[in-house]
Design a protein around this motif. Structure first.
Motif, PDB file in Angstrom:
ATOM      1  N   LYS A  75      29.402 -21.129   1.872  1.00  0.00           N
ATOM      2  CA  LYS A  75      29.958 -20.498   3.071  1.00  0.00           C
ATOM      3  C   LYS A  75      29.304 -21.060   4.322  1.00  0.00           C
ATOM      4  O   LYS A  75      29.981 -21.369   5.313  1.00  0.00           O
ATOM      5  CB  LYS A  75      29.746 -18.980   2.998  1.00  0.00           C
ATOM      6  CG  LYS A  75      30.262 -18.221   4.208  1.00  0.00           C
ATOM      7  CD  LYS A  75      29.978 -16.738   4.061  1.00  0.00           C
ATOM      8  CE  LYS A  75      30.414 -15.960   5.294  1.00  0.00           C
ATOM      9  NZ  LYS A  75      30.095 -14.517   5.172  1.00  0.00           N
ATOM     10  N   GLY A  76      27.987 -21.217   4.275  1.00  0.00           N
ATOM     11  CA  GLY A  76      27.280 -21.786   5.419  1.00  0.00           C
ATOM     12  C   GLY A  76      27.696 -23.213   5.698  1.00  0.00           C
ATOM     13  O   GLY A  76      27.816 -23.623   6.861  1.00  0.00           O
ATOM     14  N   ALA A  77      27.947 -23.990   4.636  1.00  0.00           N
ATOM     15  CA  ALA A  77      28.372 -25.377   4.811  1.00  0.00           C
ATOM     16  C   ALA A  77      29.738 -25.446   5.495  1.00  0.00           C
ATOM     17  O   ALA A  77      29.965 -26.277   6.386  1.00  0.00           O
ATOM     18  CB  ALA A  77      28.417 -26.078   3.458  1.00  0.00           C
ATOM     19  N   LEU A  78      30.652 -24.565   5.087  1.00  0.00           N
ATOM     20  CA  LEU A  78      31.978 -24.554   5.709  1.00  0.00           C
ATOM     21  C   LEU A  78      31.909 -24.110   7.163  1.00  0.00           C
ATOM     22  O   LEU A  78      32.590 -24.677   8.031  1.00  0.00           O
ATOM     23  CB  LEU A  78      32.922 -23.637   4.909  1.00  0.00           C
ATOM     24  CG  LEU A  78      33.302 -24.122   3.509  1.00  0.00           C
ATOM     25  CD1 LEU A  78      34.060 -23.042   2.757  1.00  0.00           C
ATOM     26  CD2 LEU A  78      34.142 -25.394   3.595  1.00  0.00           C
ATOM     27  N   GLU A  79      31.094 -23.102   7.429  1.00  0.00           N
ATOM     28  CA  GLU A  79      30.954 -22.622   8.817  1.00  0.00           C
ATOM     29  C   GLU A  79      30.363 -23.709   9.712  1.00  0.00           C
ATOM     30  O   GLU A  79      30.814 -23.911  10.844  1.00  0.00           O
ATOM     31  CB  GLU A  79      30.082 -21.369   8.849  1.00  0.00           C
ATOM     32  CG  GLU A  79      30.748 -20.137   8.261  1.00  0.00           C
ATOM     33  CD  GLU A  79      29.848 -18.919   8.290  1.00  0.00           C
ATOM     34  OE1 GLU A  79      28.626 -19.096   8.521  1.00  0.00           O
ATOM     35  OE2 GLU A  79      30.347 -17.806   8.077  1.00  0.00           O
ATOM     36  N   ALA A  80      29.351 -24.410   9.195  1.00  0.00           N
ATOM     37  CA  ALA A  80      28.733 -25.469   9.987  1.00  0.00           C
ATOM     38  C   ALA A  80      29.713 -26.607  10.234  1.00  0.00           C
ATOM     39  O   ALA A  80      29.736 -27.198  11.322  1.00  0.00           O
ATOM     40  CB  ALA A  80      27.482 -25.989   9.268  1.00  0.00           C
ATOM     41  N   TYR A  81      30.518 -26.897   9.236  1.00  0.00           N
ATOM     42  CA  TYR A  81      31.462 -28.015   9.363  1.00  0.00           C
ATOM     43  C   TYR A  81      32.549 -27.720  10.391  1.00  0.00           C
ATOM     44  O   TYR A  81      32.872 -28.554  11.238  1.00  0.00           O
ATOM     45  CB  TYR A  81      32.092 -28.309   8.004  1.00  0.00           C
ATOM     46  CG  TYR A  81      33.029 -29.501   8.013  1.00  0.00           C
ATOM     47  CD1 TYR A  81      32.542 -30.796   7.968  1.00  0.00           C
ATOM     48  CD2 TYR A  81      34.411 -29.315   8.075  1.00  0.00           C
ATOM     49  CE1 TYR A  81      33.396 -31.894   7.970  1.00  0.00           C
ATOM     50  CE2 TYR A  81      35.267 -30.397   8.079  1.00  0.00           C
ATOM     51  CZ  TYR A  81      34.764 -31.680   8.025  1.00  0.00           C
ATOM     52  OH  TYR A  81      35.630 -32.760   8.041  1.00  0.00           O
ATOM     53  N   PHE A  82      33.119 -26.518  10.323  1.00  0.00           N
ATOM     54  CA  PHE A  82      34.267 -26.201  11.178  1.00  0.00           C
ATOM     55  C   PHE A  82      33.870 -25.590  12.524  1.00  0.00           C
ATOM     56  O   PHE A  82      34.600 -25.750  13.513  1.00  0.00           O
ATOM     57  CB  PHE A  82      35.228 -25.256  10.449  1.00  0.00           C
ATOM     58  CG  PHE A  82      35.987 -25.909   9.327  1.00  0.00           C
ATOM     59  CD1 PHE A  82      36.933 -26.881   9.590  1.00  0.00           C
ATOM     60  CD2 PHE A  82      35.748 -25.563   8.014  1.00  0.00           C
ATOM     61  CE1 PHE A  82      37.639 -27.491   8.571  1.00  0.00           C
ATOM     62  CE2 PHE A  82      36.445 -26.165   6.975  1.00  0.00           C
ATOM     63  CZ  PHE A  82      37.388 -27.134   7.251  1.00  0.00           C
ATOM     64  N   ASN A  83      32.753 -24.874  12.555  1.00  0.00           N
ATOM     65  CA  ASN A  83      32.385 -24.171  13.793  1.00  0.00           C
ATOM     66  C   ASN A  83      31.163 -24.740  14.490  1.00  0.00           C
ATOM     67  O   ASN A  83      30.882 -24.390  15.630  1.00  0.00           O
ATOM     68  CB  ASN A  83      32.121 -22.686  13.485  1.00  0.00           C
ATOM     69  CG  ASN A  83      33.339 -22.003  12.894  1.00  0.00           C
ATOM     70  OD1 ASN A  83      34.460 -22.318  13.259  1.00  0.00           O
ATOM     71  ND2 ASN A  83      33.113 -21.080  11.979  1.00  0.00           N
ATOM     72  N   GLY A  84      30.427 -25.608  13.810  1.00  0.00           N
ATOM     73  CA  GLY A  84      29.212 -26.149  14.401  1.00  0.00           C
ATOM     74  C   GLY A  84      29.321 -27.633  14.656  1.00  0.00           C
ATOM     75  O   GLY A  84      30.346 -28.131  15.127  1.00  0.00           O
ATOM     76  N   ASP A  85      28.259 -28.317  14.278  1.00  0.00           N
ATOM     77  CA  ASP A  85      28.184 -29.746  14.557  1.00  0.00           C
ATOM     78  C   ASP A  85      28.649 -30.600  13.385  1.00  0.00           C
ATOM     79  O   ASP A  85      28.437 -31.814  13.374  1.00  0.00           O
ATOM     80  CB  ASP A  85      26.748 -30.131  14.923  1.00  0.00           C
ATOM     81  CG  ASP A  85      25.756 -29.749  13.814  1.00  0.00           C
ATOM     82  OD1 ASP A  85      26.212 -29.234  12.773  1.00  0.00           O
ATOM     83  OD2 ASP A  85      24.556 -29.974  14.004  1.00  0.00           O
ATOM     84  N   GLY A  86      29.244 -29.976  12.388  1.00  0.00           N
ATOM     85  CA  GLY A  86      29.699 -30.720  11.226  1.00  0.00           C
ATOM     86  C   GLY A  86      28.788 -30.569  10.032  1.00  0.00           C
ATOM     87  O   GLY A  86      29.181 -30.844   8.901  1.00  0.00           O
ATOM     88  N   GLY A  87      27.571 -30.129  10.256  1.00  0.00           N
ATOM     89  CA  GLY A  87      26.649 -29.909   9.150  1.00  0.00           C
ATOM     90  C   GLY A  87      26.188 -31.210   8.520  1.00  0.00           C
ATOM     91  O   GLY A  87      26.317 -32.293   9.083  1.00  0.00           O
ATOM     92  N   ASP A  88      25.647 -31.082   7.322  1.00  0.00           N
ATOM     93  CA  ASP A  88      25.066 -32.234   6.624  1.00  0.00           C
ATOM     94  C   ASP A  88      25.993 -32.797   5.558  1.00  0.00           C
ATOM     95  O   ASP A  88      25.571 -33.628   4.751  1.00  0.00           O
ATOM     96  CB  ASP A  88      23.739 -31.816   5.960  1.00  0.00           C
ATOM     97  CG  ASP A  88      22.725 -31.333   6.980  1.00  0.00           C
ATOM     98  OD1 ASP A  88      22.718 -31.883   8.102  1.00  0.00           O
ATOM     99  OD2 ASP A  88      21.968 -30.402   6.655  1.00  0.00           O
ATOM    100  N   HIS A  89      27.236 -32.344   5.503  1.00  0.00           N
ATOM    101  CA  HIS A  89      28.159 -32.774   4.468  1.00  0.00           C
ATOM    102  C   HIS A  89      29.191 -33.755   5.027  1.00  0.00           C
ATOM    103  O   HIS A  89      29.587 -33.651   6.189  1.00  0.00           O
ATOM    104  CB  HIS A  89      28.877 -31.575   3.847  1.00  0.00           C
ATOM    105  CG  HIS A  89      27.977 -30.639   3.119  1.00  0.00           C
ATOM    106  ND1 HIS A  89      27.121 -29.767   3.761  1.00  0.00           N
ATOM    107  CD2 HIS A  89      27.793 -30.428   1.790  1.00  0.00           C
ATOM    108  CE1 HIS A  89      26.456 -29.060   2.864  1.00  0.00           C
ATOM    109  NE2 HIS A  89      26.843 -29.445   1.669  1.00  0.00           N
ATOM    110  N   THR A  90      29.609 -34.684   4.182  1.00  0.00           N
ATOM    111  CA  THR A  90      30.635 -35.633   4.590  1.00  0.00           C
ATOM    112  C   THR A  90      32.002 -34.955   4.559  1.00  0.00           C
ATOM    113  O   THR A  90      32.176 -33.877   3.979  1.00  0.00           O
ATOM    114  CB  THR A  90      30.665 -36.846   3.652  1.00  0.00           C
ATOM    115  OG1 THR A  90      31.070 -36.408   2.331  1.00  0.00           O
ATOM    116  CG2 THR A  90      29.287 -37.500   3.570  1.00  0.00           C
ATOM    117  N   ASN A  91      32.979 -35.599   5.177  1.00  0.00           N
ATOM    118  CA  ASN A  91      34.345 -35.069   5.168  1.00  0.00           C
ATOM    119  C   ASN A  91      34.857 -34.904   3.743  1.00  0.00           C
ATOM    120  O   ASN A  91      35.487 -33.894   3.411  1.00  0.00           O
ATOM    121  CB  ASN A  91      35.272 -35.999   5.948  1.00  0.00           C
ATOM    122  CG  ASN A  91      34.917 -36.061   7.417  1.00  0.00           C
ATOM    123  OD1 ASN A  91      34.457 -35.090   8.001  1.00  0.00           O
ATOM    124  ND2 ASN A  91      35.108 -37.220   8.037  1.00  0.00           N
TER     125      ASN A  91
END
Length: 208
Positions: A75-91
């Protein structure tokens, strides 16, 4: 670990290792050699021991805890990706994560579709490219929904449904032929009561 997941660990440990939550109450100081107040003694006796490292490791290795923490991390990864700076995960990793949470039933189909549309919007080079990909994706979901609807047969998939449907028609015909009803009920009210009783009986029998 994501901050929210770390906070969840703290909360989970607090709830899992305490039998109750105590409110701090200041007690009067005791004189030297004097026993502490009875209330303070009782609270101290009820307070559980602080879990040691082995207890914490055992708790964190519990499959239920691991599953919970993984879901919070996802959940945190998805929130970071869509609402933050993209997080640490690739597309690609985020797309695979959306596929996984949808496959595991952690989101509804329409929620998975919304996430994928947001992913497409983020990764499309132009509006035309996004529109084309979005149409293809929504068509895929439409076909899958229609296929699921065709495969669903309540007569086979819902225990007791066939028995209820047989009773339903008999009840409707019987009530239509009646002129008066018990306890002053109207025709519709009596019919509703009879159908409800038939449903309960059919589904109850199917569970035996």
């Amino acid at each position: 670990m994501h901050n929210k997941a770390r906070l969840s660990v703290i909360l989970l440990l607090a709830l899992g290792t305490s039998a109750a939550i105590w409110r701090y109450v200041p007690f009067p100081a005791s004189s030297p050699g004097q026993s502490p107040p009875v209330q303070q003694q009782e609270v101290a006796a009820e307070r559980p021991d602080t879990p040691d490292g082995d207890d914490l490791r055992a708790l964190l290795s519990d499959p239920r805890v691991e599953k919970y923490l993984q879901r919070e991390e996802d959940k945190g990864a998805l929130e970071a990706y869509f609402n933050g700076d993209g997080g640490d995960h690739t597309n690609e990793e985020i797309w695979q994560l959306i596929e996984a949470v949808e496959r595991e039933g952690r989101v509804m189909a329409y929620e998975g579709l919304a996430l994928k549309l947001a992913w497409l919007e983020r990764n499309s080079a132009s509006k035309a490219e996004f529109d084309a990909a979005a149409r293809e994706l929504m068509e895929k979901y439409r076909r899958e929904a229609e296929s699921s609807a065709r495969e669903y047969d309540p007569y086979e998939d819902v225990p007791g449904f066939a028995e209820y449907k047989r009773a339903e028609q008999r009840i409707i015909e019987r009530v239509k032929a009646m002129d008066s009803f018990p306890d002053g009920a109207s025709r519709q009210e009596y019919l509703r009561q009879q159908l409800q009783a038939a449903r309960e009986k059919a589904y109850s029998n199917s569970g035996n």
